[in-house]
Design a protein around this motif. Structure first.
Motif, PDB file in Angstrom:
ATOM      1  N   UNK A 270     -21.604 -37.263   0.409  1.00 39.41           N
ATOM      2  CA  UNK A 270     -22.810 -37.936   0.885  1.00 39.41           C
ATOM      3  C   UNK A 270     -23.094 -37.688   2.366  1.00 39.41           C
ATOM      4  N   UNK A 271     -22.129 -37.143   3.084  1.00 41.41           N
ATOM      5  CA  UNK A 271     -22.260 -36.996   4.540  1.00 41.41           C
ATOM      6  C   UNK A 271     -23.453 -36.112   4.902  1.00 41.41           C
TER       7      UNK A 271
ATOM      8  N   UNK B  63     -28.935 -39.385  -1.063  1.00 39.50           N
ATOM      9  CA  UNK B  63     -27.746 -40.152  -1.438  1.00 39.50           C
ATOM     10  C   UNK B  63     -27.930 -40.774  -2.821  1.00 39.50           C
ATOM     11  N   UNK B  64     -29.129 -41.303  -3.093  1.00 38.69           N
ATOM     12  CA  UNK B  64     -29.405 -41.880  -4.408  1.00 38.69           C
ATOM     13  C   UNK B  64     -29.287 -40.814  -5.500  1.00 38.69           C
ATOM     14  N   UNK B  65     -29.798 -39.613  -5.210  1.00 38.43           N
ATOM     15  CA  UNK B  65     -29.712 -38.516  -6.166  1.00 38.43           C
ATOM     16  C   UNK B  65     -28.263 -38.093  -6.386  1.00 38.43           C
ATOM     17  N   UNK B  66     -27.495 -38.018  -5.289  1.00 37.37           N
ATOM     18  CA  UNK B  66     -26.087 -37.629  -5.395  1.00 37.37           C
ATOM     19  C   UNK B  66     -25.285 -38.671  -6.166  1.00 37.37           C
ATOM     20  N   UNK B  67     -25.602 -39.939  -5.971  1.00 33.93           N
ATOM     21  CA  UNK B  67     -24.923 -41.009  -6.705  1.00 33.93           C
ATOM     22  C   UNK B  67     -25.173 -40.879  -8.198  1.00 33.93           C
TER      23      UNK B  67
ATOM     24  N   UNK C 207     -17.511 -42.075   3.834  1.00 30.54           N
ATOM     25  CA  UNK C 207     -17.680 -43.011   4.952  1.00 30.54           C
ATOM     26  C   UNK C 207     -18.839 -43.967   4.715  1.00 30.54           C
ATOM     27  N   UNK C 208     -19.751 -43.588   3.843  1.00 30.48           N
ATOM     28  CA  UNK C 208     -20.902 -44.443   3.575  1.00 30.48           C
ATOM     29  C   UNK C 208     -20.472 -45.507   2.571  1.00 30.48           C
ATOM     30  N   UNK C 209     -20.151 -46.693   3.085  1.00 31.04           N
ATOM     31  CA  UNK C 209     -19.538 -47.716   2.259  1.00 31.04           C
ATOM     32  C   UNK C 209     -20.450 -48.173   1.128  1.00 31.04           C
ATOM     33  N   UNK C 210     -21.738 -48.206   1.385  1.00 30.22           N
ATOM     34  CA  UNK C 210     -22.669 -48.645   0.346  1.00 30.22           C
ATOM     35  C   UNK C 210     -22.557 -47.738  -0.875  1.00 30.22           C
ATOM     36  N   UNK C 211     -22.460 -46.445  -0.632  1.00 29.23           N
ATOM     37  CA  UNK C 211     -22.340 -45.491  -1.733  1.00 29.23           C
ATOM     38  C   UNK C 211     -21.032 -45.695  -2.492  1.00 29.23           C
ATOM     39  N   UNK C 212     -19.951 -45.928  -1.766  1.00 20.34           N
ATOM     40  CA  UNK C 212     -18.653 -46.178  -2.402  1.00 20.34           C
ATOM     41  C   UNK C 212     -18.706 -47.442  -3.248  1.00 20.34           C
TER      42      UNK C 212
ATOM     43  N   UNK D 280     -21.181 -48.873  -4.649  1.00 17.47           N
ATOM     44  CA  UNK D 280     -22.061 -48.784  -5.815  1.00 17.47           C
ATOM     45  C   UNK D 280     -21.548 -47.804  -6.866  1.00 17.47           C
ATOM     46  N   UNK D 281     -20.591 -46.964  -6.476  1.00 18.97           N
ATOM     47  CA  UNK D 281     -20.155 -45.881  -7.348  1.00 18.97           C
ATOM     48  C   UNK D 281     -18.791 -46.120  -7.980  1.00 18.97           C
ATOM     49  N   UNK D 282     -17.869 -46.702  -7.242  1.00 19.33           N
ATOM     50  CA  UNK D 282     -16.456 -46.681  -7.628  1.00 19.33           C
ATOM     51  C   UNK D 282     -16.010 -47.892  -8.445  1.00 19.33           C
ATOM     52  N   UNK D 283     -15.012 -47.646  -9.294  1.00 20.74           N
ATOM     53  CA  UNK D 283     -14.354 -48.710 -10.048  1.00 20.74           C
ATOM     54  C   UNK D 283     -13.227 -49.333  -9.226  1.00 20.74           C
ATOM     55  N   UNK D 284     -12.622 -48.520  -8.372  1.00 15.41           N
ATOM     56  CA  UNK D 284     -11.436 -48.944  -7.615  1.00 15.41           C
ATOM     57  C   UNK D 284     -11.502 -48.261  -6.252  1.00 15.41           C
ATOM     58  N   UNK D 285     -11.022 -48.911  -5.213  1.00 11.08           N
ATOM     59  CA  UNK D 285     -11.095 -48.361  -3.859  1.00 11.08           C
ATOM     60  C   UNK D 285      -9.737 -48.495  -3.175  1.00 11.08           C
ATOM     61  N   UNK D 286      -9.308 -47.401  -2.565  1.00 14.09           N
ATOM     62  CA  UNK D 286      -8.078 -47.355  -1.780  1.00 14.09           C
ATOM     63  C   UNK D 286      -8.462 -47.194  -0.317  1.00 14.09           C
TER      64      UNK D 286
END
Length: 243
Positions: A164-165, A172-176, A195-200, A202-208
């Motif tokens: 997304x950088x 970003x919406x298209x990439x998501x 680094x774009x937390x909003x994208x993370x 909205x996209x991820x099931x789990x975050x490390x």
């Protein structure tokens, strides 16, 4: 699917990854976040065989990865993109993907590789630009080409490094949407740095979350977003303790 135990990677006196335990569950989209210099790309380099850790265990579907070369790890089903995309600029989009298929996979027929490349470009939305030189693409399309090349080896696990950088909100919406499409239609497990937390979120099931090479936190996006240590690492102690 992917398990790391006590992974440690040093560069001279600098410990980039410090006895890290982590896992990526099959069929999930897992995010990897942390401040600059926290060890995110170093971890991807360890997983993909570019760096060998000084200590720890790393397995993919029960098979050891440590000591294997990048192409051997790719042949096991792990593909990756790079933070700084570097396509073969003097070749067309189609040629870039054909080369990925011929040299990154098991196909040796140029005609069959071309057919598969066209199918991949149709899937990733680049078919209309297949005859463009890679140098002529926008940043968003260059990143999509990078992903297409990674898909050319038919991976089971895809490592995405900041796809997304540099993109605007519409891109970003298209990439998501594209990430969800790969996850759903190709049944890919995805491990992504961003680094774009909003994208993370909205996209991820789990975050490390990494900080100075150590695991600071992990959990669902909601849990991580409300973790005081994570907020402090990103925004400072004053923000974490306010309110």
């Amino acid at each position: 699917m992917l398990i790391g135990k006590h992974i440690t990677k040093k560069f001279g006196g600098l410990t980039a990854i410090d006895s890290l335990d982590f896992h990526v569950e099959e069929g999930k989209i897992v995010g990897l976040i942390g401040p600059n210099g926290s060890g995110k790309t170093t971890l991807f380099n360890v997983i993909s065989g570019f760096y060998r850790p000084e200590a720890g265990e790393l397995t993919f579907k029960g098979k050891n990865l440590i000591g294997l070369k990048p192409h051997e790890i790719a042949n096991m089903g792990i593909a990756r993109t790079f933070q700084v995309v570097k396509p073969l600029e003097d070749l067309t989009v189609l040629e870039n993907v054909i080369i990925g298929i011929l040299y990154g996979g098991k196909e040796r027929s140029v005609s069959k590789a071309a057919r598969k490349a066209n199918e991949l470009l149709a899937f990733t939305g680049l078919a209309k630009k297949s005859k463009f030189l890679a140098a002529e693409l926008t940043l968003a399309d260059r990143k999509r080409l990078e992903v297409t090349r990674a898909l050319s080896i038919n991976p089971q696990l895809l490592l995405l490094d900041e796809v997304f950088a540099g993109l605007n909100e519409t891109e970003i919406m298209s990439a998501t949407s594209f990430i969800f499409k790969m996850h759903r239609e190709l049944e890919l497990t995805i491990f992504m740095i961003e680094h774009i937390l909003k994208a993370i979120m909205e996209t991820c099931d789990w975050v490390l979350v990494l900080d100075f090479g150590r695991k600071l936190a992990e959990g669902t996006p909601h849990q991580v977003a409300h973790d005081a240590q994570v907020i402090e690492a990103y925004l400072g102690a004053a923000y974490a303790t306010s309110g």
